[in-house]
Design an enzyme around this catalytic site. Sequence first.
Site, PDB file in Angstrom:
ATOM      1  N   CYS A 135      -0.241   4.765   7.245  1.00 21.05           N
ATOM      2  CA  CYS A 135      -1.296   4.644   8.258  1.00 21.05           C
ATOM      3  C   CYS A 135      -2.204   5.871   8.230  1.00 21.05           C
ATOM      4  CB  CYS A 135      -0.665   4.462   9.632  1.00 21.05           C
ATOM      5  SG  CYS A 135      -1.865   4.371  10.971  1.00 21.05           S
ATOM      6  N   CYS A 138      -3.340   7.054  11.666  1.00 20.91           N
ATOM      7  CA  CYS A 138      -2.294   7.776  12.420  1.00 20.91           C
ATOM      8  C   CYS A 138      -2.104   9.195  11.875  1.00 20.91           C
ATOM      9  CB  CYS A 138      -0.952   7.059  12.302  1.00 20.91           C
ATOM     10  SG  CYS A 138      -1.018   5.305  12.671  1.00 20.91           S
ATOM     11  N   ASP A 139      -2.050   9.331  10.560  1.00 23.23           N
ATOM     12  CA  ASP A 139      -1.574  10.587   9.972  1.00 23.23           C
ATOM     13  C   ASP A 139      -2.628  11.382   9.200  1.00 23.23           C
ATOM     14  OD1 ASP A 139       0.970  10.085  10.967  1.00 23.23           O
ATOM     15  OD2 ASP A 139       1.527   8.884   9.230  1.00 23.23           O
TER      16      ASP A 139
HETATM   17  C1  LIG Z   1       5.491   5.920  10.583  1.00 23.56           C
HETATM   18  C2  LIG Z   1       4.472   5.372  11.549  1.00 23.56           C
HETATM   19  C3  LIG Z   1       3.674   6.242  12.264  1.00 23.56           C
HETATM   20  C4  LIG Z   1       2.744   5.752  13.166  1.00 23.56           C
HETATM   21  N1  LIG Z   1       1.982   6.631  13.875  1.00 23.56           N
HETATM   22  C5  LIG Z   1       1.118   6.170  14.798  1.00 23.56           C
HETATM   23  C6  LIG Z   1       0.348   7.068  15.590  1.00 23.56           C
HETATM   24  O1  LIG Z   1       0.455   8.297  15.442  1.00 23.56           O
HETATM   25  N2  LIG Z   1      -0.495   6.537  16.499  1.00 23.56           N
HETATM   26  C7  LIG Z   1      -0.643   5.178  16.680  1.00 23.56           C
HETATM   27  O2  LIG Z   1      -1.416   4.768  17.535  1.00 23.56           O
HETATM   28  N3  LIG Z   1       0.050   4.323  15.929  1.00 23.56           N
HETATM   29  C8  LIG Z   1       0.926   4.763  14.998  1.00 23.56           C
HETATM   30  N4  LIG Z   1       1.632   3.888  14.224  1.00 23.56           N
HETATM   31  C9  LIG Z   1       1.375   2.448  14.404  1.00 23.56           C
HETATM   32  C10 LIG Z   1       2.128   1.964  15.657  1.00 23.56           C
HETATM   33  O3  LIG Z   1       3.466   2.340  15.566  1.00 23.56           O
HETATM   34  C11 LIG Z   1       2.008   0.459  15.786  1.00 23.56           C
HETATM   35  O4  LIG Z   1       0.656   0.077  15.818  1.00 23.56           O
HETATM   36  C12 LIG Z   1       2.672  -0.010  17.069  1.00 23.56           C
HETATM   37  O5  LIG Z   1       4.013   0.400  17.133  1.00 23.56           O
HETATM   38  C13 LIG Z   1       2.631  -1.544  17.177  1.00 23.56           C
HETATM   39  O6  LIG Z   1       3.285  -1.890  18.343  1.00 23.56           O
HETATM   40  P1  LIG Z   1       3.869  -3.339  18.572  1.00 23.56           P
HETATM   41  O7  LIG Z   1       4.394  -3.323  19.958  1.00 23.56           O
HETATM   42  O8  LIG Z   1       2.888  -4.352  18.196  1.00 23.56           O
HETATM   43  O9  LIG Z   1       5.064  -3.509  17.528  1.00 23.56           O
HETATM   44  P2  LIG Z   1       6.188  -2.583  16.920  1.00 23.56           P
HETATM   45  O10 LIG Z   1       6.108  -1.177  17.343  1.00 23.56           O
HETATM   46  O11 LIG Z   1       6.177  -2.895  15.467  1.00 23.56           O
HETATM   47  O12 LIG Z   1       7.515  -3.211  17.553  1.00 23.56           O
HETATM   48  C14 LIG Z   1       7.955  -4.481  17.183  1.00 23.56           C
HETATM   49  C15 LIG Z   1       9.185  -4.774  17.987  1.00 23.56           C
HETATM   50  O13 LIG Z   1       9.561  -6.128  17.795  1.00 23.56           O
HETATM   51  C16 LIG Z   1      10.953  -6.200  17.653  1.00 23.56           C
HETATM   52  N5  LIG Z   1      11.270  -7.433  16.956  1.00 23.56           N
HETATM   53  C17 LIG Z   1      10.858  -7.849  15.727  1.00 23.56           C
HETATM   54  N6  LIG Z   1      11.412  -9.051  15.442  1.00 23.56           N
HETATM   55  C18 LIG Z   1      12.170  -9.393  16.517  1.00 23.56           C
HETATM   56  C19 LIG Z   1      12.999 -10.497  16.830  1.00 23.56           C
HETATM   57  N7  LIG Z   1      13.165 -11.516  15.977  1.00 23.56           N
HETATM   58  N8  LIG Z   1      13.658 -10.516  18.013  1.00 23.56           N
HETATM   59  C20 LIG Z   1      13.493  -9.494  18.914  1.00 23.56           C
HETATM   60  N9  LIG Z   1      12.705  -8.439  18.670  1.00 23.56           N
HETATM   61  C21 LIG Z   1      12.065  -8.385  17.483  1.00 23.56           C
HETATM   62  C22 LIG Z   1      11.333  -4.926  16.933  1.00 23.56           C
HETATM   63  O14 LIG Z   1      12.711  -4.631  17.138  1.00 23.56           O
HETATM   64  C23 LIG Z   1      10.416  -3.931  17.622  1.00 23.56           C
HETATM   65  O15 LIG Z   1      11.011  -3.468  18.785  1.00 23.56           O
HETATM   66  C24 LIG Z   1       2.584   4.343  13.324  1.00 23.56           C
HETATM   67  C25 LIG Z   1       3.381   3.458  12.589  1.00 23.56           C
HETATM   68  C26 LIG Z   1       4.316   3.957  11.713  1.00 23.56           C
HETATM   69  C27 LIG Z   1       5.184   2.993  10.935  1.00 23.56           C
END
Ligand SMILES: Cc1cc2nc3c(=O)[nH]c(=O)nc-3n(C[C@H](O)[C@H](O)[C@H](O)COP(=O)(O)OP(=O)(O)OC[C@H]3O[C@@H](n4cnc5c(N)ncnc54)[C@H](O)[C@@H]3O)c2cc1C
Length: 310
Positions: A135, A138-139
């Site tokens: 990302c 992000c980084d």
């Molecule tokens: C290494 C890294 C660094 C990042 N740094 C930043 C940053 O500095 N700033 C920023 O804004 N964004 C950052 N991001 C991006 C950010 O993390 C994502 O945009 C954000 O987390 C998305 O949120 P979300 O709630 O959509 O899903 P996610 O955070 O992906 O969470 C998905 C959830 O769904 C659950 N899940 C999946 N399948 C199932 C299932 N079948 N049953 C039950 N639960 C399920 C998982 O367990 C998880 O809890 C980073 C991402 C990564 C990988």
Amino acid sequence: MSEKVRCLIIGSGPAGYTAAIYASRANLSPVLYEGIQPGGQLTTTTEVENFPGYPEGITGTELMEDLKKQAEKYGADIRTGIVTAADLKASPKKITVDGKTVIEADTVIISTGATAKYLGLPDEAKYAGMGVSACATCDGFFYRKKVVAVVGGGDTACEEAIYLSGLASKVYLIVRKPFMRASKVMQDRVEKNEKIEILYNTNTLGLFGENGVEGAHLIRHKGEANEEKFDIAIDGFFLAIGHKPNTDIFAGQLDLDEVGYIKTVPNLTSTNIPGVFAAGDVADPIFRQAITAAGSGCKAAIEAERYLSE
Ligand SMILES: Cc1cc2nc3c(=O)[nH]c(=O)nc-3n(C[C@H](O)[C@H](O)[C@H](O)COP(=O)(O)OP(=O)(O)OC[C@H]3O[C@@H](n4cnc5c(N)ncnc54)[C@H](O)[C@@H]3O)c2cc1C
């Protein structure tokens, strides 16, 4: 007898927890299943510097613990469990957890995220958070005036390379094929950018460095007569080869795009199935940020509340 809930939230990232905060404050008594990665993707990173409200930054794990606490404070029922099957067209919707427990839900908020694709090199895991990222938004800030490489040949890779060129002193764009998949306009922008050097026909063999990434071992024209191995010195290695939305269990019921992202009504989180909403990265091929995920989680809970009160 299966349990009946008004609002079931799948996933515990910023989208899921924010939906839980809003849904519990709207008296929907939401039940949230955390899935395999409690706290979501941010728990895999160290410092988060771009989430509003934390001028000093915060670790990803602390941020997610705070969101969870805030949701629990208002009564959200947060549970361990993975959703293994879903009958979204039933009324009420039937959600199976861990292959056995069936929950009947009037509304479902899907916030299962999207997983970045990696090349599959052991060094990607070895240097995770120490120079390897998927990302740039992000980084990228951590690589100001440094040298980075971006892997990929599509529009996203070009966008990431251009974004990073605004911060880094030099950007290598590592493209496996002798051409890019990206649109012509993006290719032109990358080619004209003096900070970007495109390495065509090039694969990554591995990374090296003492306390973080210091360089990459590359191979050009792999398997051909003119095959050539060489190293580049870099501080950061960015993957831009796509994401996989976590939507397999909903395929065939929800409208998905060609990659697998859930399609929603423009500006809303409603899907093609009434009472089913999608929030966060699972429905967002464009931004994929914690704050945008949280924002859409808020929208999903408000839409669920309005759907229930109609
Ligand atoms: C290494 C890294 C660094 C990042 N740094 C930043 C940053 O500095 N700033 C920023 O804004 N964004 C950052 N991001 C991006 C950010 O993390 C994502 O945009 C954000 O987390 C998305 O949120 P979300 O709630 O959509 O899903 P996610 O955070 O992906 O969470 C998905 C959830 O769904 C659950 N899940 C999946 N399948 C199932 C299932 N079948 N049953 C039950 N639960 C399920 C998982 O367990 C998880 O809890 C980073 C991402 C990564 C990988």
